[in-house]
Design an enzyme around this catalytic site. Structure first.
Site, PDB file in Angstrom:
ATOM      1  CG  HIS A 122      49.525  15.372  -0.749  1.00 61.15           C
ATOM      2  ND1 HIS A 122      49.526  15.094  -2.095  1.00 61.15           N
ATOM      3  CD2 HIS A 122      48.973  16.614  -0.635  1.00 61.15           C
ATOM      4  CE1 HIS A 122      49.005  16.109  -2.765  1.00 61.15           C
ATOM      5  NE2 HIS A 122      48.667  17.041  -1.895  1.00 61.15           N
ATOM      6  CG  ASP A 173      51.927  12.841  -3.019  1.00 68.62           C
ATOM      7  OD1 ASP A 173      50.962  12.732  -2.256  1.00 68.62           O
ATOM      8  OD2 ASP A 173      52.193  13.895  -3.633  1.00 68.62           O
ATOM      9  CB  THR A 185      45.743  12.852  -2.055  1.00 67.89           C
ATOM     10  OG1 THR A 185      46.328  13.993  -2.686  1.00 67.89           O
ATOM     11  CG2 THR A 185      46.845  11.940  -1.554  1.00 67.89           C
TER      12      THR A 185
END
Length: 312
Positions: free
Chosen positions: A16, A105, A127
């Site tokens: 990530h 994220d 991601t």
């Protein structure tokens, strides 16, 4: 020209951290209206500015990783909020460097609360694939109808973004565990709808999944495919070489369109020999051409593993 500032909040796992930092580099290299501000990274139960750590989670099962990150990030919202207030907002309120977004994220969706409290535009850097994003966005709708996790006896699922019905046995094991992976991913999927999604894929690779996402529902968040973002240092990390890459691309160029299956099981996707043999046997029986990224299981940390790529 006035600069604009973006804040990045990645999670410190290499799968990530590397893509989101590559996106930050790509963005700031191409658009001079942005100023680079060091990412805020959650690490070792503290918050640092501009550090690039990694977190050892490889002793944990994949199911526990989701629970760990959910609890860990949730407990650090106040630290990230204070870091933004103390280190970023003073410049922004002076009108010299306006703050235009918080890029998270997908493990960091708890930080959406921080962005809303401070009135910062919110973006999610996803991601994984468009197909997996489809699954994540499908979970809340399914749960609202059924009210519980998946069970082995469930019929095949019709998931927007997947070309055909998905067999229950093909779903990840954490979707069957209510108290660990399932509830965490269900919560992530709900929160995704509160942000705009920057997706690390490209339309040519996942045309069906992206089209399905756009047409699925008015509750689907805005989605922008901008990948794939691959760091230049990846060839060192994964022990690939230019000659091997050239051979692979040459082989791919000689295959008929839409005739190759690509397999890559991610940064934790290593298998022991019996599992590899079983997968290879199934692939051989399928009759499809394939490109398979195989990670050797060395019994050590992922960063010490090696990765080989094979085409058939």
């Amino acid at each position: 020209m006035r600069k604009a500032k973006l804040i990045f909040v990645p999670i410190p796992g290499i799968g990530h951290l590397a893509p989101i930092l590559e996106f930050a580099k790509w963005l700031f290299d191409r658009y001079d209206q942005f100023s680079l501000h060091h990412p805020i990274i959650v690490h070792n139960f503290s918050v640092f500015l501009g550090d690039t750590p990694s977190l050892d989670l490889f002793s944990k099962s994949s199911e526990k990783v989701f629970f760990f990150f959910s609890d860990f990030v949730e407990s650090h919202k106040s630290h990230v909020r204070d870091a933004i207030i103390n280190h970023v907002l003073p410049d922004s309120t002076s009108n010299s460097v306006p703050l235009v977004g918080l890029v998270l994220d997908f493990f960091c969706t708890a930080m959406i609360d921080v962005g809303k409290e401070l009135c910062i535009p919110l973006y999610l850097f996803f991601t994984s694939t468009a197909a997996f994003l489809s699954l994540m966005l499908y979970l809340p709708s399914r749960h609202d109808q059924i009210g519980h996790e998946f069970e082995e006896s469930d019929p095949e699922s019709i998931i927007p973004g997947y070309a055909g019905p998905v067999p229950t046995r093909a779903l990840p094991s954490f979707l069957f565990n209510k108290h660990v992976g399932y509830l965490s991913l269900l919560n992530y999927g709900r929160r995704f709808k509160e942000v705009e999604v920057l997706l690390n894929t490209l339309e040519e690779l996942e045309s069906h999944a992206l089209k399905s996402l756009m047409e699925y529902s008015i509750s689907t968040p805005p989605i922008y495919p901008l990948g794939p973002l691959i760091g230049k240092g990846q060839k060192i990390l994964f022990h690939t070489h230019k000659a091997q890459n050239d051979e692979i691309m040459k082989w791919l160029d000689h295959q008929p369109p839409s005739s190759v299956v690509f397999l890559c099981f991610g940064s934790l996707g290593s298998f022991d020999e019996p599992q590899l043999i079983e997968i290879a046997s199934g692939l051989e029986r399928s009759g499809f051409r394939l490109l398979w990224s195989v990670r050797k299981d060395t019994g050590k940390r992922q960063s010490q593993s090696t990765k080989e790529i094979h085409q058939y």
